[in-house]
Scaffold this active site. Sequence first.
Site, PDB file in Angstrom:
ATOM      1  N   GLU A  58       0.699  -1.559  -0.234  1.00 22.90           N
ATOM      2  CA  GLU A  58       0.032  -0.187   0.366  1.00 22.90           C
ATOM      3  C   GLU A  58       1.053   0.972   0.265  1.00 22.90           C
ATOM      4  O   GLU A  58       1.655   1.241   1.129  1.00 22.90           O
ATOM      5  CB  GLU A  58      -0.795  -0.026   1.296  1.00 22.90           C
ATOM      6  CG  GLU A  58      -1.916   1.214   0.960  1.00 22.90           C
ATOM      7  CD  GLU A  58      -2.864   1.050   2.260  1.00 22.90           C
ATOM      8  OE1 GLU A  58      -3.857   2.324   1.967  1.00 22.90           O
ATOM      9  OE2 GLU A  58      -3.616   0.067   2.740  1.00 22.90           O
ATOM     10  N   ASP A 110      10.265   7.643   1.418  1.00 21.61           N
ATOM     11  CA  ASP A 110       9.273   7.683   0.324  1.00 21.61           C
ATOM     12  C   ASP A 110       9.300   6.389  -0.815  1.00 21.61           C
ATOM     13  O   ASP A 110      10.413   5.706   0.106  1.00 21.61           O
ATOM     14  CB  ASP A 110      11.089   8.068  -0.650  1.00 21.61           C
ATOM     15  CG  ASP A 110       9.834   8.541  -2.058  1.00 21.61           C
ATOM     16  OD1 ASP A 110       9.134   7.725  -2.885  1.00 21.61           O
ATOM     17  OD2 ASP A 110      10.562   9.934  -2.640  1.00 21.61           O
ATOM     18  N   ASP A 132      -3.024  12.172  -3.053  1.00 16.91           N
ATOM     19  CA  ASP A 132      -2.443  13.231  -2.821  1.00 16.91           C
ATOM     20  C   ASP A 132      -3.543  13.848  -4.205  1.00 16.91           C
ATOM     21  O   ASP A 132      -2.539  13.155  -5.234  1.00 16.91           O
ATOM     22  CB  ASP A 132      -1.232  14.260  -2.598  1.00 16.91           C
ATOM     23  CG  ASP A 132      -1.274  15.174  -2.429  1.00 16.91           C
ATOM     24  OD1 ASP A 132      -2.519  16.098  -3.044  1.00 16.91           O
ATOM     25  OD2 ASP A 132      -0.264  16.040  -1.117  1.00 16.91           O
ATOM     26  N   LYS A 136      -4.327  21.985  -8.101  1.00 15.59           N
ATOM     27  CA  LYS A 136      -3.386  23.174  -9.538  1.00 15.59           C
ATOM     28  C   LYS A 136      -3.196  22.725 -10.594  1.00 15.59           C
ATOM     29  O   LYS A 136      -2.660  21.230 -10.304  1.00 15.59           O
ATOM     30  CB  LYS A 136      -3.032  23.958  -8.200  1.00 15.59           C
ATOM     31  CG  LYS A 136      -3.253  24.731  -6.841  1.00 15.59           C
ATOM     32  CD  LYS A 136      -2.966  25.848  -6.128  1.00 15.59           C
ATOM     33  CE  LYS A 136      -3.390  26.343  -5.313  1.00 15.59           C
ATOM     34  NZ  LYS A 136      -1.876  27.247  -4.331  1.00 15.59           N
ATOM     35  N   ASP A 168     -11.519  10.883  -4.622  1.00 19.57           N
ATOM     36  CA  ASP A 168     -12.447  11.137  -5.122  1.00 19.57           C
ATOM     37  C   ASP A 168     -12.999  12.592  -6.283  1.00 19.57           C
ATOM     38  O   ASP A 168     -13.623  13.485  -6.144  1.00 19.57           O
ATOM     39  CB  ASP A 168     -13.144  11.903  -4.149  1.00 19.57           C
ATOM     40  CG  ASP A 168     -12.120  12.345  -3.191  1.00 19.57           C
ATOM     41  OD1 ASP A 168     -10.689  12.104  -3.348  1.00 19.57           O
ATOM     42  OD2 ASP A 168     -12.053  13.775  -1.827  1.00 19.57           O
ATOM     43  N   ARG A 207     -11.187   7.558   6.462  1.00 16.31           N
ATOM     44  CA  ARG A 207     -11.282   7.834   6.448  1.00 16.31           C
ATOM     45  C   ARG A 207     -11.458   8.785   5.336  1.00 16.31           C
ATOM     46  O   ARG A 207     -12.217   9.892   5.725  1.00 16.31           O
ATOM     47  CB  ARG A 207     -10.397   8.389   7.618  1.00 16.31           C
ATOM     48  CG  ARG A 207      -9.416   8.940   7.921  1.00 16.31           C
ATOM     49  CD  ARG A 207      -8.466   9.383   8.263  1.00 16.31           C
ATOM     50  NE  ARG A 207      -8.245   8.481   9.756  1.00 16.31           N
ATOM     51  CZ  ARG A 207      -7.502   9.029  10.687  1.00 16.31           C
ATOM     52  NH1 ARG A 207      -7.671   9.834  10.921  1.00 16.31           N
ATOM     53  NH2 ARG A 207      -7.920   7.469  11.772  1.00 16.31           N
TER      54      ARG A 207
END
Length: 229
Positions: A58, A110, A132, A136, A168, A207
């Site tokens: 993961e 990393d 993430d 932008k 999402d 979450r």
Amino acid sequence: MGEDRSRRQPEGRPLLIATPTFGRRRSRRLSARRRTLVETLLPRLRAVPGGGARLWFEIGFGAGEHLAWQAERNPDVILIGAEVWKDGVANLLSRIDRQGLDNVRIVDGDARDALAALAPASLERIFVLFPDPWPKARHRKRRLVNAETARLFADLLADGGEIRLATDIADYARDMLLALGRRDELEWRARRPQDWRRRPADWPETRYEAKARREGRQPFFLSFVRRPR
């Protein structure tokens, strides 16, 4: 973390991820118990297992709830999780200690380094859940899932292995589909909208998913399977 583009894997294969695989690092002050776990338990879990083990990986496990859930229900599999967010690492360590999990390994840095050390076809599953989104436009190149990493994932997956992705953000879901869908080695098996709107039964809510739903965003759940070599 500085990036050395000259780094290579032990077998001479070029390192394929050219951008960092992480976002935040800073954390709140840890409790005494969690500091102890970081000092005593974490060093024992940093070693990535060698050949022969069943491995799932993961990338960016966040608070660790999905990884711990999978580890508890799949004791014959070693779950490797990569995360640089110190609170998340401490939270997973707490779950490991509380639940008595002995099949978890942690990369608290990393993910590139751990992925680069793995042999081709060594992973049965890869999870990239709510990475993430870098919303932008000028930051889109930092998104983890792209053509470059799709090639790496296809290389690392064993025949019949699966990569699961979730986001999402609609345009990121599109980018994921384009990047992985262009790999002949990978097959997207969705046949109807429910196949990407609903999680499988063996995929718990995180979450990040719960937050997305509270804020009115539809999560996308994507699954690709590695075709035989």
